[in-house]
Design a protein around this motif. Sequence first.
Motif: not given
Length: 98
Positions: A1-5, A8-9, A45-46
């Motif tokens: 899962m990605a950490k900060p917004e 995520w890319r 999801e992000q």
Amino acid sequence: MAKPESNWRELATCQFIDPEMFFPLKGGSTEAPKRVCNTMCDVREQCLEAAMREEYGMCKTLRFGIRGGLVPDSRYALAVERGEFVGKSEWEIHGEAA
């Protein structure tokens, strides 16, 4: 899962795949890109939420590509389902040209 917004890319699976695959021609298959998003990508999801934010207020005809595992019509339907503002296309406003 990605950490900060913001990063995520950097974790998106699609960054290693030809981007043309995520923008099929009208009538082309969307199965392969949706499969990448829905089965191989940890940040789907992000990506979908970013697409929804970026497309906020847009009509159906201004949404392009497979993003977050959804085609434009599905993202438009999700926006309507969520009660988000969605714009109307020129055709919806003015009707068919005479």
